[in-house]
Design an enzyme around this catalytic site. Structure first.
Site, PDB file in Angstrom:
ATOM      1  N   GLU B  46       0.863  -1.174   0.000  1.00 23.04           N
ATOM      2  CA  GLU B  46       0.000   0.000   0.000  1.00 23.04           C
ATOM      3  C   GLU B  46       0.902   1.226   0.000  1.00 23.04           C
ATOM      4  O   GLU B  46       1.725   1.401   0.895  1.00 23.04           O
ATOM      5  CB  GLU B  46      -0.831  -0.069   1.281  1.00 23.04           C
ATOM      6  N   ASP B  57      -5.120   9.681  10.091  1.00 24.63           N
ATOM      7  CA  ASP B  57      -3.795   9.189  10.468  1.00 24.63           C
ATOM      8  C   ASP B  57      -3.251   9.845  11.719  1.00 24.63           C
ATOM      9  O   ASP B  57      -3.496  11.016  12.000  1.00 24.63           O
ATOM     10  CB  ASP B  57      -2.817   9.424   9.309  1.00 24.63           C
TER      11      ASP B  57
END
Ligand SMILES: Cc1ncc(COP(=O)(O)O)c(C=O)c1O
Lengths: 393, 258
Positions: B46, B57
């Site tokens: 990824e 995040d």
């Protein structure tokens, strides 16, 4: 007709672009907010607090000397006289009651100028809920008095150290906190930004401003519609409140004042409608300042409350459709206008609000025209900045 | 056939998916990281498109993104790098980023570029399923570009069914209500959630991500899903790396065999 649709869009702006982690909270709010707001017991609690605790209705004051100077009829909607000194508390009163109805026991908020942080800390003290306010590290320095006020009322102020260390980053941190605390926490957003239903919910809570303006103007001028309404726009909550009941009255000019910072072309600006393009910020499809690669640009304004790279989707729609006119005002003009109002009328405005007053130097109104300026907040928090320029004005 | 489907056709357990941020630690590490991960037997890779405001995040991935942007990473360059490395590997590649990046690049152009460069799927955590269904689905499907949607412990059953219907490739099971990189270890409550999802008999394979950082958490995740995704722990390893090949060798070994 200017109206939000079922999916939270004003025209092509709005929606809810959020990670799945936020979905249950935002969806719960979306399903319940209108029903809760329509509940007569909620309505009564909200209205009673606005009256007895906030001190509403806020006066609509005819500014005689200012009017004479500019050769037009200028009325000031005195949101600066609200408890805690700005319009922000209209929204936080509404949202804290909403949080209680939703059974939430922990409150988070972001703040730029500190006015929304103070208004949130205030209502948390009022109902006895713990309060955490995220604030950019730079703003903690430039709005020190508000940091102390929040702490005095028992709120925890957490510095946001990422990115530009201002309002955008404080908002990111608040959203991350909400992701990490999905069950007990309500996020009180401070402006008409964020994923649907926030822009609509906050606009509705702030709409009390224009609701009062209508009968106050009727009383004072015989006509509930002014010719123009001027308000500063950071995210756009005070402007949304001042415009709300006039959105579908095309004869009323809506003037949105953005912060030009050091100047539109200086690279140090927050004039989103000029420098921005369509994109997504904080879960909303709107206008924002970004690079060609879609990275959000760090804005700049002398005023912490306007130092935001986006505008609420309502304003993006109003400006894109031509319903509202946008004008951008530099730091220098905002400072000058703030000093001018102080000396002419004995009212020290917040620096954010100073931008709205500076628009009078650029837009000429006829003598008989009625212009309402939304005086969104008072300038106590900005004294240190004002004092630096004492000699010049 | 799409390389991700191919992978799941051939392998249904212990799938290891590793995330890294493009342009980090150095602007031109992309190919070397991909080839080394493949060499060590990583099944899926990824690639994070660094973003200024990555809402989902935590600090580890955000900081790597900030550094990558400072290094000069951007989407046109990343597509060049992927096109080049695709000449040397058949490992499935997934792009992860935020929808604003796709919007600015231009959705149609983005999808076409993904296909041309040899990208097999995307993860866009802030693209809601209902927007996708109306505006994006047709284009993704026509291009045979996969998309993974996320589910969390709070996602309702009806929504999980919807995600199962829309997802092509694998469902991204967020292990815990959190941003990336914050919690480590797997609690009993999480195991209950894993079991609950397992019993739903979804048609799409599942990978568990968030909080997977070592052999123990990887093995546990593999018991309840087809595999797992590791991000922040790998970025932390890269932070300290003096030699990419060595770092990646020992990191993957530690995950696989402890
Ligand atoms: C006095 C005042 N006016 C205006 C603003 C800008 O916010 P908004 O555009 O949401 O009214 C702020 C924000 O902090 C403020 O404190």
């Amino acid at each position: 007709m200017i109206k939000i649709d079922e999916r939270g869009y004003y025209g092509e702006f709005g929606g809810a672009f959020i990670p799945e982690m936020l979905h249950p909270n935002v969806e719960e709010l979306r399903q319940k907010y209108l029903e809760i707001m329509a509940d007569p017991t909620f309505e009564k609690e909200f209205r009673d607090l606005l009256k007895d605790y906030v001190g509403r209705p806020s006066p609509l004051y005819f500014a005689k000397r200012l009017s004479a100077h500019y050769g037009t009829q200028i009325y000031l909607k005195r949101e600066d006289l609200n408890h805690t000194g700005a319009h922000k508390i209209n929204n936080t009163i509404g949202q804290i009651l909403m949080a209680k109805r939703l059974g939430k026991t922990r409150i988070i908020a972001e703040t730029g100028a500190g006015q929304h942080g103070v208004a949130t800390a205030t209502v948390c003290a009022l109902v006895g809920l713990p309060c955490i306010v995220y604030m950019g590290a730079i703003d903690i320095d430039r709005q020190a008095p508000n940091v102390s006020r929040m702490r005095m009322m028992g709120a925890e102020v957490r510095p946001a150290n990422s990115g530009s260390k201002t309002l955008k980053d404080a908002t990111n941190e608040a959203i991350r906190d909400w992701i990490n605390n999905p069950e007990d926490t309500h996020y009180i957003i401070g402006s008409v930004v964020g994923p649907h239903p926030y822009p609509d919910m906050v606009a509705r809570f702030q709409s009390v401003i224009s609701e009062e303006m209508k009968w106050q103007l009727k009383e004072k001028t015989g006509n509930e519609n002014p010719d123009a309404i001027i308000a500063c726009v950071g995210g756009g909550s005070n402007a949304a409140g001042a415009y709300y009941h006039y959105l579908n009255e095309p004869d009323v000019r809506l003037i949105a004042v953005e912060a030009a910072g050091m100047g539109i072309d200086s690279g140090e600006s927050a004039a989103t409608s000029v420098l921005g393009s369509k994109g997504i910020i904080h879960g909303s499809r709107t206008l924002l300042m970004q690079t060609d690669d879609g990275q959000i640009v760090e804005p700049y304004s002398i005023s912490a409350g306007l130092d935001y790279p986006g505008i609420g989707p309502l304003h993006a729609h109003l400006i894109a459709s031509g319903r509202a006119e946008a004008i951008s005002i530099t730091d220098e003009d905002a400072l000058r206008a703030s000093y001018f109002l102080s000396k002419k009328e004995g009212i020290i405005p917040a620096l954010e609000t100073g931008h709205a007053f500076a628009a009078l130097d650029y837009i000429k109104f006829k003598e008989e025209e009625v212009v309402v300026i939304n005086l969104s907040g008072r300038g106590d928090k900005d004294l240190a900045t004002f004092v630096k320029h004492f000699e010049r004005f | 056939m799409n390389r991700i489907q191919q992978l799941f056709n051939n392998k249904s357990s212990e799938i290891l998916n590793i995330y890294f941020t493009a342009g980090y630690p150095q602007l031109n590490n992309t190919a070397s990281i991909i080839l080394n991960l493949e060499k060590e037997g990583v099944d899926l890779i990824e690639i994070g498109m660094p973003y200024s405001d990555p809402l989902a995040d935590g600090p580890t991935i955000q900081d790597s993104g900030t550094a990558a942007l400072k290094n000069g990473m951007n989407l046109p360059l990343l597509f060049e790098q992927i096109t080049e490395v695709r000449q040397h590997t058949q490992v499935p590649l997934i792009l992860m980023g935020y929808f604003n990046q796709v919007m600015q690049y231009g959705q149609e152009k983005f999808i076409k570029k993904c296909v041309d460069a040899g990208v097999d799927g995307v993860i866009l955590p802030d693209l809601p399923t209902f927007e996708y269904e109306i505006y994006n689905k047709k284009m993704f499907e026509e291009a045979d570009l996969n998309i993974s949607f996320l589910i969390t412990p709070q996602t309702s059953e009806a929504r999980i069914r919807k995600v199962d219907e829309l997802t092509r490739g694998f469902i991204y099971m967020v292990s815990n209500a959190s941003i990336t990189g914050t919690k480590t270890g797997i609690s009993n409550k999480q195991i209950e959630y894993f079991e609950r999802i397992e019993k739903m008999n979804l048609k799409t394979p599942r990978l568990i991500g968030f909080g997977i950082s070592d052999n123990k958490t990887f093995s546990t995740a593999c018991k309840y899903a087809n595999g797992a995704i590791i991000g922040s722990a790998f970025i932390r390893a890269l932070n300290k790396s003096e030699n990419l090949a060595d770092t990646i060798h020992s990191f993957v070994k530690k995950i696989k065999v402890g």
